[in-house]
Design a protein around this motif. Structure first.
Motif, PDB file in Angstrom:
ATOM      1  N   VAL A 390       0.990  -1.391  -0.081  1.00  0.00           N
ATOM      2  CA  VAL A 390      -0.291  -0.289   0.053  1.00  0.00           C
ATOM      3  C   VAL A 390       0.903   1.427  -0.322  1.00  0.00           C
ATOM      4  O   VAL A 390       1.791   1.252   0.811  1.00  0.00           O
ATOM      5  N   PHE A 391       0.893   2.590  -0.902  1.00  0.00           N
ATOM      6  CA  PHE A 391       1.368   3.308  -0.654  1.00  0.00           C
ATOM      7  C   PHE A 391       0.455   4.481  -0.314  1.00  0.00           C
ATOM      8  O   PHE A 391      -0.960   5.012  -0.882  1.00  0.00           O
ATOM      9  N   ILE A 392       0.660   4.878   0.749  1.00  0.00           N
ATOM     10  CA  ILE A 392       0.355   6.172   1.254  1.00  0.00           C
ATOM     11  C   ILE A 392       1.168   7.404   1.195  1.00  0.00           C
ATOM     12  O   ILE A 392       2.100   7.956   1.722  1.00  0.00           O
ATOM     13  N   ARG A 393       0.093   8.305   1.122  1.00  0.00           N
ATOM     14  CA  ARG A 393       0.868  10.230   0.886  1.00  0.00           C
ATOM     15  C   ARG A 393       0.390  10.904   1.301  1.00  0.00           C
ATOM     16  O   ARG A 393      -0.907  10.621   1.669  1.00  0.00           O
ATOM     17  N   PHE A 394       1.365  11.859   2.423  1.00  0.00           N
ATOM     18  CA  PHE A 394       0.823  12.275   2.990  1.00  0.00           C
ATOM     19  C   PHE A 394       1.448  14.083   2.907  1.00  0.00           C
ATOM     20  O   PHE A 394       2.386  14.119   1.881  1.00  0.00           O
ATOM     21  N   ILE A 395       1.045  14.927   3.572  1.00  0.00           N
ATOM     22  CA  ILE A 395       1.234  16.850   3.799  1.00  0.00           C
ATOM     23  C   ILE A 395       2.114  17.113   4.845  1.00  0.00           C
ATOM     24  O   ILE A 395       1.314  16.731   5.756  1.00  0.00           O
ATOM     25  N   VAL A 396       3.307  17.132   5.112  1.00  0.00           N
ATOM     26  CA  VAL A 396       3.902  17.390   5.942  1.00  0.00           C
ATOM     27  C   VAL A 396       3.772  19.472   5.802  1.00  0.00           C
ATOM     28  O   VAL A 396       3.927  19.853   5.433  1.00  0.00           O
ATOM     29  N   ALA A 397       2.901  20.033   6.501  1.00  0.00           N
ATOM     30  CA  ALA A 397       3.135  21.271   6.409  1.00  0.00           C
ATOM     31  C   ALA A 397       4.010  22.104   6.959  1.00  0.00           C
ATOM     32  O   ALA A 397       4.396  21.369   7.063  1.00  0.00           O
ATOM     33  N   ALA A 398       3.290  23.589   6.881  1.00  0.00           N
ATOM     34  CA  ALA A 398       4.523  24.645   7.354  1.00  0.00           C
ATOM     35  C   ALA A 398       4.575  24.254   8.537  1.00  0.00           C
ATOM     36  O   ALA A 398       5.817  24.439   9.093  1.00  0.00           O
ATOM     37  N   ASP A 399       3.479  23.970   9.651  1.00  0.00           N
ATOM     38  CA  ASP A 399       3.874  23.579  10.566  1.00  0.00           C
ATOM     39  C   ASP A 399       4.745  23.033  11.373  1.00  0.00           C
ATOM     40  O   ASP A 399       3.996  22.130  12.734  1.00  0.00           O
ATOM     41  N   LYS A 409      -1.905   4.402  -3.784  1.00  0.00           N
ATOM     42  CA  LYS A 409      -2.354   3.079  -4.005  1.00  0.00           C
ATOM     43  C   LYS A 409      -1.858   2.013  -3.165  1.00  0.00           C
ATOM     44  O   LYS A 409      -1.161   1.733  -2.518  1.00  0.00           O
ATOM     45  N   GLY A 410      -3.361   0.848  -3.147  1.00  0.00           N
ATOM     46  CA  GLY A 410      -4.074   0.194  -2.613  1.00  0.00           C
ATOM     47  C   GLY A 410      -3.915  -1.256  -3.298  1.00  0.00           C
ATOM     48  O   GLY A 410      -3.485  -1.673  -3.839  1.00  0.00           O
ATOM     49  N   ILE A 411      -3.950  -1.754  -2.327  1.00  0.00           N
ATOM     50  CA  ILE A 411      -4.446  -3.220  -2.580  1.00  0.00           C
ATOM     51  C   ILE A 411      -5.319  -3.754  -3.398  1.00  0.00           C
ATOM     52  O   ILE A 411      -6.657  -3.479  -3.084  1.00  0.00           O
ATOM     53  N   ASP A 412      -5.369  -3.884  -4.789  1.00  0.00           N
ATOM     54  CA  ASP A 412      -7.109  -5.071  -5.297  1.00  0.00           C
ATOM     55  C   ASP A 412      -6.553  -5.609  -6.428  1.00  0.00           C
ATOM     56  O   ASP A 412      -5.453  -5.869  -6.845  1.00  0.00           O
ATOM     57  N   TYR A 413      -7.432  -5.717  -7.087  1.00  0.00           N
ATOM     58  CA  TYR A 413      -7.319  -7.592  -7.875  1.00  0.00           C
ATOM     59  C   TYR A 413      -8.001  -6.308  -9.683  1.00  0.00           C
ATOM     60  O   TYR A 413      -8.807  -5.963  -9.373  1.00  0.00           O
ATOM     61  N   GLU A 414      -7.340  -7.454 -10.679  1.00  0.00           N
ATOM     62  CA  GLU A 414      -7.676  -7.442 -11.742  1.00  0.00           C
ATOM     63  C   GLU A 414      -8.639  -8.610 -12.245  1.00  0.00           C
ATOM     64  O   GLU A 414      -8.713  -9.214 -11.953  1.00  0.00           O
ATOM     65  N   VAL A 415     -10.118  -8.161 -12.700  1.00  0.00           N
ATOM     66  CA  VAL A 415     -11.206  -8.539 -12.907  1.00  0.00           C
ATOM     67  C   VAL A 415     -10.974  -8.346 -14.579  1.00  0.00           C
ATOM     68  O   VAL A 415     -11.201  -8.071 -15.058  1.00  0.00           O
ATOM     69  N   THR A 426     -11.942  -5.074 -18.390  1.00  0.00           N
ATOM     70  CA  THR A 426     -10.890  -5.174 -17.513  1.00  0.00           C
ATOM     71  C   THR A 426     -11.870  -4.260 -16.443  1.00  0.00           C
ATOM     72  O   THR A 426     -11.396  -3.258 -16.689  1.00  0.00           O
ATOM     73  N   THR A 427     -11.637  -5.104 -14.733  1.00  0.00           N
ATOM     74  CA  THR A 427     -11.819  -3.706 -14.625  1.00  0.00           C
ATOM     75  C   THR A 427     -10.952  -4.401 -12.999  1.00  0.00           C
ATOM     76  O   THR A 427     -10.656  -5.095 -13.153  1.00  0.00           O
ATOM     77  N   ARG A 428     -11.019  -3.565 -12.136  1.00  0.00           N
ATOM     78  CA  ARG A 428     -10.234  -3.832 -10.326  1.00  0.00           C
ATOM     79  C   ARG A 428     -11.292  -3.253  -9.265  1.00  0.00           C
ATOM     80  O   ARG A 428     -12.303  -2.472 -10.088  1.00  0.00           O
ATOM     81  N   ILE A 429     -10.955  -3.901  -8.775  1.00  0.00           N
ATOM     82  CA  ILE A 429     -11.970  -4.562  -7.608  1.00  0.00           C
ATOM     83  C   ILE A 429     -11.440  -4.509  -6.466  1.00  0.00           C
ATOM     84  O   ILE A 429     -10.095  -5.387  -6.002  1.00  0.00           O
ATOM     85  N   THR A 430     -11.891  -3.788  -5.339  1.00  0.00           N
ATOM     86  CA  THR A 430     -11.176  -4.085  -4.088  1.00  0.00           C
ATOM     87  C   THR A 430     -11.767  -4.821  -3.026  1.00  0.00           C
ATOM     88  O   THR A 430     -13.205  -4.275  -2.801  1.00  0.00           O
ATOM     89  N   THR A 431     -11.586  -6.146  -1.956  1.00  0.00           N
ATOM     90  CA  THR A 431     -12.212  -7.416  -2.003  1.00  0.00           C
ATOM     91  C   THR A 431     -12.664  -6.645  -0.178  1.00  0.00           C
ATOM     92  O   THR A 431     -11.565  -5.774  -0.111  1.00  0.00           O
ATOM     93  N   PRO A 432     -13.543  -6.775   0.866  1.00  0.00           N
ATOM     94  CA  PRO A 432     -13.290  -6.328   2.183  1.00  0.00           C
ATOM     95  C   PRO A 432     -11.832  -6.704   2.437  1.00  0.00           C
ATOM     96  O   PRO A 432     -11.458  -5.570   3.752  1.00  0.00           O
ATOM     97  N   ALA A 433     -11.300  -8.217   2.151  1.00  0.00           N
ATOM     98  CA  ALA A 433     -10.125  -8.014   3.122  1.00  0.00           C
ATOM     99  C   ALA A 433      -9.166  -6.766   2.660  1.00  0.00           C
ATOM    100  O   ALA A 433      -8.034  -6.508   3.419  1.00  0.00           O
ATOM    101  N   ALA A 434      -8.980  -6.891   1.205  1.00  0.00           N
ATOM    102  CA  ALA A 434      -8.310  -5.924   1.149  1.00  0.00           C
ATOM    103  C   ALA A 434      -7.866  -4.409   1.135  1.00  0.00           C
ATOM    104  O   ALA A 434      -6.966  -3.870   1.611  1.00  0.00           O
TER     105      ALA A 434
END
Length: 475
Positions: A390-399, A409-415, A426-434
């Motif tokens: 899993v890729f998590i993006r965030f901001i470190v603010a000026a304060d 970008k999370g964990i999903d599957y190509e169907v 083709t589509t991508r789905i995310t299961t409850p566990a993912a």
């Protein structure tokens, strides 16, 4: 300019080790396939001598050039459509979460790597120093004769004809004729005049610093052979007549068969250095194919670009400037509307890279350890034996606050399934566990307990993007 790209760190050392292995492997493959059979001996010797040093110097030098490289990449990202996702600000090392929820090897203390590397360098350096000491002590016991440009040491058969530095070790028991002795002396004099001992010591030093690299250990033998061929070429340059090469190779074979000695470290030995290869190269009439040497230019360009891209996106070594016009708008919560007729102020710019990147209090290892402690492997993912990153993006603010953490970008599957028109869709789905894994990673970043020291640009605190990869692994 900061010197931090040159200072060793565990993660930086590991990255440098892997990168130098790839670079030197490409250089060795180039030599082995294209240059080894060519009679461009001077070019080959320079290639073998300098490529290990270039591999050593290139990553830190391009690390110092990080500001220019990152600025170039940011400009390219702005000008080329569809590339906005290639740079995500500071990219942190991956955090690996095992099935027990403990941080994996990516977040463990790796200072042991510095100790292992230093111990290897010290051991090899001590070995070479011991060889030089033994050679010096042995040479002192033999009678010598000063000659123009070198010293001749008579070994009495204890050592075959060889040379090191400005000293030629001469075996007077060989029973050579005057012409034969002159040919062999010219060969050893060529080693001295061309500075081959100095070059071998330089390569041995590079080999010591790159001891972990398997390709560097092929270089000394290749350079020694090239030195012998250069000395053979110089010795034949003084000979006259069409049969000079045949006479010289006959002498080489006869003397080599007469004397069989153990390997002599560091010295250049006339009698036992790749005899058959030298004879074949000396008697070869094939022309030198210079076009192969020009192939070094595209190879060099490709390797420099490889290192440049790696350095420009490495948070441990890139300290760069960016312009506000190249930054993306932040993702802050919507500001409160003060009045119906007053438009909200524009949000401050968010940078990808700045002169001084934000710092987590306690350092990068503390940050990765805190993320690892916050993430819990979801029970549903364990039950279904799911893994992923899993890729998590965030901001470190000026304060210094952490804001706008989001799933990049999370964990999903190509169907794949047949569409209404009969074509495969083709589509991508995310299961409850993912989805549980994605949320676990996102919540861990949002709930980090530590504080941040904000980044600065032109002396002012600014907001900066960061991205952290979090890997869920059952191993």
């Amino acid at each position: 300019m900061s010197l931090s790209p040159l200072l060793p760190s565990p993660t930086g050392l590991l990255s440098w080790m892997l990168l130098s292995t790839v670079l030197l492997g490409a250089c060795w493959l180039f030599y082995r396939v294209l240059l080894r059979q060519e009679r461009c001996f001077q070019f080959n010797s320079r290639f073998l001598l300098y490529t290990p040093w270039l591999v050593l110097a290139l990553p830190p030098l391009l690390g110092l050039a990080g500001p220019w490289l990152a600025s170039l990449l940011l400009t390219w990202q702005t000008l080329v459509p569809g590339t906005s996702g290639l740079l995500s600000g500071g990219v942190l090392p991956a955090v690996t979460i095992s099935a027990t929820g403990a941080p994996g090897p990516a977040s463990l203390d790796m200072h042991w790597l510095l100790l292992v590397y230093g111990a290897g360098v010290l051991a090899l350096m001590s070995g070479k120093a011991w060889q030089l000491l033994l050679l010096w002590q042995t040479a002192r016991s033999w009678p010598t004769e000063a000659r123009q440009g070198y010293t001749l040491a008579y070994t009495g058969g204890q050592r075959p004809v060889s040379s090191f530095g400005h000293r030629i070790f001469w075996d007077e028991t060989l029973g050579l004729s005057a012409d034969e002795a002159a040919q062999i002396l010219r060969h050893e004099e060529a080693h001295i005049k061309l500075g081959h001992s100095r070059e071998r010591l330089m390569l041995e030093l590079a080999r010591t610093l790159l001891w972990f690299n398997p390709f560097v250990h092929f270089y000394p033998a290749a350079l020694e052979l090239t030195h012998e061929l250069l000395a053979d070429e110089a010795a034949l340059g003084h000979s006259e007549g069409t049969g000079a090469a045949e006479s010289y190779t006959t002498l080489l074979a006869r003397v080599a068969l007469r004397q069989l000695h153990l390997e002599l470290p560091l010295t250049h030995s006339f009698t036992q250095s790749f005899t058959l290869t030298r004879i074949r190269m000396l008697t070869s009439q094939s022309p030198v194919r210079r076009w192969k040497q020009w192939l070094l230019l595209p190879l060099s360009t490709a390797l420099v670009l490889l290192v440049a891209c790696e350095k420009a996106t490495d948070p441990a070594s890139v300290i760069t400037k960016s312009d506000a016009s190249l930054s993306e708008p932040p993702l802050p919560p919507p500001p409160a509307q003060e009045a119906e007729d007053t438009p909200p102020p524009p949000p401050p710019p968010v940078y990808f890279f700045v002169e001084h990147m934000p710092e987590y209090v306690g350092g990068q290892e503390k940050l990765l350890a805190d993320i690892g402690k916050q993430v819990k492997y979801p029970a549903s993912a364990l039950a279904e034996k799911l893994e992923g990153r899993v890729f998590i993006r965030f901001i470190v603010a000026a304060d210094g606050s952490l804001q706008a953490a989001q799933l990049q970008k999370g964990i999903d599957y190509e169907v794949k399934y047949p569409g209404a028109d009969g074509q495969q869709q083709t589509t991508r789905i995310t299961t409850p566990a993912a989805q549980a894994m994605n949320e676990a990673a996102l919540n861990a970043v949002r709930n980090l307990p530590g504080q941040w020291k904000p980044g600065t640009q032109n002396g002012q605190p600014v907001a900066v993007f960061f991205t952290v990869p979090i890997t869920f692994s059952l191993k």
